[in-house]
Design an enzyme around this catalytic site. Structure first.
Site, PDB file in Angstrom:
ATOM      1  N   GLY A  38      33.884  69.122  63.308  1.00 32.91           N
ATOM      2  CA  GLY A  38      33.164  70.204  62.650  1.00 32.91           C
ATOM      3  C   GLY A  38      32.496  71.252  63.503  1.00 32.91           C
ATOM      4  N   THR A  60      32.357  71.623  66.808  1.00 35.46           N
ATOM      5  CA  THR A  60      33.221  72.136  67.872  1.00 35.46           C
ATOM      6  C   THR A  60      34.170  73.188  67.308  1.00 35.46           C
ATOM      7  OG1 THR A  60      33.088  70.037  69.079  1.00 35.46           O
ATOM      8  CG2 THR A  60      34.916  71.508  69.648  1.00 35.46           C
ATOM      9  N   ASP A  67      35.913  62.102  64.203  1.00 39.15           N
ATOM     10  CA  ASP A  67      36.765  61.403  65.177  1.00 39.15           C
ATOM     11  C   ASP A  67      37.749  60.493  64.446  1.00 39.15           C
ATOM     12  OD1 ASP A  67      35.300  62.576  67.261  1.00 39.15           O
ATOM     13  OD2 ASP A  67      33.944  60.867  67.412  1.00 39.15           O
ATOM     14  N   HIS A  90      28.187  57.135  67.817  1.00 35.94           N
ATOM     15  CA  HIS A  90      29.496  56.809  67.244  1.00 35.94           C
ATOM     16  C   HIS A  90      30.493  56.394  68.333  1.00 35.94           C
ATOM     17  CE1 HIS A  90      29.690  60.961  68.497  1.00 35.94           C
ATOM     18  NE2 HIS A  90      30.987  61.000  68.303  1.00 35.94           N
TER      19      HIS A  90
END
Length: 140
Positions: free
Chosen positions: A35, A37, A60, A87
């Site tokens: 999102g 990035t 991811d 994460h």
């Protein structure tokens, strides 16, 4: 080629610099990103980017699902190895999937530049063949 672009927070500026430098090559391909990035890339370059959720919210894993379906050809993931990520298991799973499905993966600028230069030369045309054999990779 379908290319995933991912960057941890402290590496997002590096990703923008990289994408800007190689925009003439990248704009010839289908780009995907997590999102934030993806948003930063779009704002900085005007490139079309398919955006998933932010990494900690499943982005991811969404990219990992594309890899598992053999629908992703390259992953450029600028990781921050000095900061703990909430994460991290998702990050490890994504890297593992790249290995399982023979998807070229760069986790730093130097390796990413090598992959992009190879992409420019046509070195990854073999991915078109592999993509045509969904489910047959590595005996799966």
């Amino acid at each position: 080629m379908k290319i995933a672009l991912i960057a941890h927070d402290k590496k997002k500026a590096d990703m923008i610099e990289f994408v800007t430098a190689y925009q003439p090559i990248l704009e010839q391909h289908e780009l995907y990103a997590t999102g934030t990035t993806g948003l930063r890339i779009q704002e900085a370059t005007g490139l079309k980017v398919h955006r998933f959720q932010s990494g900690p919210y499943g982005g991811d894993q969404e990219i990992g699902a594309m890899i598992a379906r053999n629908e992703m050809d390259m992953v450029i993931f600028f990781r921050d190895p000095l900061t703990a990520q909430p994460h991290e298991p998702d990050v490890s799973a994504l890297i593992r999937l790249c290995d399982v499905y023979s998807v070229p993966l760069a986790t730093n600028m130097g390796t990413a530049e090598i992959l992009i230069k190879g992409l420019e030369r046509g070195d990854f045309a073999w991915r078109n063949i592999v993509r045509g054999r969904k489910g047959e990779i590595n005996g799966l």
